[in-house]
Write a protein that holds these residues in place. Structure first.
Motif, PDB file in Angstrom:
ATOM      1  N   GLU A  55       0.874  -1.098  -0.066  1.00 25.82           N
ATOM      2  CA  GLU A  55      -0.015   0.062  -0.017  1.00 25.82           C
ATOM      3  C   GLU A  55       0.747   1.329  -0.066  1.00 25.82           C
ATOM      4  OE1 GLU A  55      -2.349  -0.606   3.377  1.00 25.82           O
ATOM      5  OE2 GLU A  55      -3.819  -1.891   2.522  1.00 25.82           O
ATOM      6  N   LEU A  56       2.090   1.129   0.692  1.00 22.70           N
ATOM      7  CA  LEU A  56       2.944   2.364   0.867  1.00 22.70           C
ATOM      8  C   LEU A  56       3.478   2.568  -0.714  1.00 22.70           C
ATOM      9  CD1 LEU A  56       4.394   1.767   4.284  1.00 22.70           C
ATOM     10  CD2 LEU A  56       3.169   3.639   3.597  1.00 22.70           C
ATOM     11  N   ALA A  57       3.949   1.539  -1.051  1.00 22.75           N
ATOM     12  CA  ALA A  57       4.590   1.606  -2.508  1.00 22.75           C
ATOM     13  C   ALA A  57       3.441   2.235  -3.520  1.00 22.75           C
ATOM     14  CB  ALA A  57       5.161   0.354  -3.025  1.00 22.75           C
ATOM     15  N   GLU A  58       2.417   1.920  -3.521  1.00 16.71           N
ATOM     16  CA  GLU A  58       1.240   2.408  -4.458  1.00 16.71           C
ATOM     17  C   GLU A  58       1.268   3.704  -4.156  1.00 16.71           C
ATOM     18  OE1 GLU A  58      -2.217   0.019  -4.108  1.00 16.71           O
ATOM     19  OE2 GLU A  58      -1.352  -1.696  -4.679  1.00 16.71           O
ATOM     20  N   ALA A  59       1.079   4.084  -2.821  1.00 14.20           N
ATOM     21  CA  ALA A  59       0.978   5.652  -2.508  1.00 14.20           C
ATOM     22  C   ALA A  59       2.279   6.455  -2.663  1.00 14.20           C
ATOM     23  CB  ALA A  59       0.397   5.819  -0.905  1.00 14.20           C
ATOM     24  N   HIS A  60       3.334   5.846  -3.121  1.00 12.64           N
ATOM     25  CA  HIS A  60       4.800   6.598  -3.412  1.00 12.64           C
ATOM     26  C   HIS A  60       4.994   7.221  -1.849  1.00 12.64           C
ATOM     27  CE1 HIS A  60       4.173   6.070  -7.652  1.00 12.64           C
ATOM     28  NE2 HIS A  60       2.926   6.632  -7.421  1.00 12.64           N
ATOM     29  N   MET A  61       4.935   6.367  -0.769  1.00 13.86           N
ATOM     30  CA  MET A  61       5.381   6.777   0.555  1.00 13.86           C
ATOM     31  C   MET A  61       6.335   5.568   1.098  1.00 13.86           C
ATOM     32  SD  MET A  61       4.265   9.837   1.258  1.00 13.86           S
ATOM     33  CE  MET A  61       4.517   9.432   3.139  1.00 13.86           C
ATOM     34  N   LEU A  62       6.511   4.844   0.331  1.00 14.41           N
ATOM     35  CA  LEU A  62       7.651   3.674   0.923  1.00 14.41           C
ATOM     36  C   LEU A  62       8.902   4.399   1.284  1.00 14.41           C
ATOM     37  CD1 LEU A  62       7.677   0.712   1.157  1.00 14.41           C
ATOM     38  CD2 LEU A  62       8.768   0.468  -0.919  1.00 14.41           C
ATOM     39  N   ARG A  63       9.494   4.104   2.553  1.00 16.25           N
ATOM     40  CA  ARG A  63      10.564   4.825   2.957  1.00 16.25           C
ATOM     41  C   ARG A  63      11.717   3.882   2.730  1.00 16.25           C
ATOM     42  NH1 ARG A  63       9.675   6.230   9.338  1.00 16.25           N
ATOM     43  NH2 ARG A  63      11.737   6.311   9.089  1.00 16.25           N
ATOM     44  N   GLY A  64      13.010   4.637   2.466  1.00 14.07           N
ATOM     45  CA  GLY A  64      14.267   3.955   1.973  1.00 14.07           C
ATOM     46  C   GLY A  64      14.434   3.960   0.508  1.00 14.07           C
TER      47      GLY A  64
END
Length: 317
Positions: A55-64
């Protein structure tokens, strides 16, 4: 510490905070071992983390710098404590907030790890001197208190045990910084640490104002979310004072110290947070947001989405 051990961190406890820590450390490229004393729970935690990373990757909010698949590959689940702590240079305890439980965990861990392994607790309010009272080598002990949810709210309070070494404090600070958290160092332990002492002061006065019929639950929350909170998301109370007078903090104190002291001197006693006042405030809150899981889950999801957006904005600052 040997170089082969420097990239492995163990999380003790696979609940919300433990899962969040695992995601934070994996985002920094660390191998993360997740342990839970309930068989199968650590594996379930990784399943939940897989969903969150996607979900974070889809929202472009994945850290690192690693993608979701690469971060997930760094995680492993363990039902055996000895296997979980093997090879770790840093152990982050995240079991439930009960002193005896934490003491038992650290007593067991100490028998399994080498002298230079850092023992860190996620406790939000228990004093390090109590949490680590059964640890023999207390110089390696530290509290690393995250703010919920840690993935979006990056502050970490580092609270030393009276015997904590400067090296442990420095290493933990460097680790938290490297994985993208924002560590603050308390110079000595104090009940409630810093964040909760400030938070409880706000809660207490907000409660008194509602309890005394000065303002509604809805409006006191707006005082924070649409007032103080707007600037406190970017600058703290000290800088606020410094910027709110033409000549800075010294000028602010000359202008407003008497007014601040007058108001502070009429603050009421510490609320009981019980009885009729609690019943009334709870009912008023529940009229705004019903206490069933459907409504609470929806508001938590909204909170996390807003925090995600704020984190993205602060990243540009």
């Amino acid at each position: 510490m040997s170089s082969s051990n420097e990239k492995t961190i163990t999380i003790i406890g696979s609940g919300l905070i433990g899962r969040s820590w695992a995601m934070v450390f994996a985002s920094g490229g660390y191998k993360v071992k997740i342990y839970d004393n309930q068989p199968g729970q650590a594996a379930k935690a990784i399943t939940e983390i897989r969903k969150q990373l996607s979900e974070l990757a889809e929202a472009h909010m994945l850290r690192g710098k690693l993608d979701a698949t690469q971060q997930l590959a760094l995680l492993s689940s363990h039902d055996d404590l000895a296997q979980a702590v093997e090879g770790a240079f840093f152990i982050q305890e995240s079991v439930f907030e009960e002193q005896e439980a934490k003491q038992s965990v650290f007593k067991a861990i100490e028998r399994l790890v080498e002298e230079d392994v850092i023992l860190s607790s996620s406790t939000s309010c228990l004093l390090p001197s109590n949490v680590f009272s059964q640890v023999q080598n207390q110089s390696r002990c530290i509290v690393s208190h995250p703010v919920n949810p840690p993935y979006y709210v990056k502050l970490v309070e580092l609270v030393p045990h009276p015997e904590t070494s400067a090296t442990v404090m420095d290493t933990t600070h460097a680790l938290m910084t490297q994985v993208g958290q924002v560590p603050v160092c308390l110079k000595k332990e104090i009940d409630g640490f810093a964040l909760n002492r400030v938070q409880y002061a706000i809660i207490a006065e907000s409660w008194r104002l509602v309890q005394d019929g000065i303002i509604s639950v809805k409006d006191i929350d707006l005082v924070m979310s649409e007032g103080l909170g707007m600037r406190y998301a970017f600058i703290g109370p000290m800088e606020t004072m410094h910027l709110n007078a033409p000549e800075g903090l010294e000028d602010y104190l000359k202008r407003y110290r008497e007014g601040m002291r007058r108001v502070l001197n009429v603050f009421g006693p510490v609320p009981e947070f019980s009885g009729e006042a609690a019943k009334h405030i709870t009912e008023e809150m529940s009229e705004l947001i019903p206490s069933d899981q459907q409504h609470l889950s929806a508001r938590r999801e909204r909170r996390d989405q807003l925090l995600m957006g704020l984190a993205k904005l602060k990243k540009q600052d």
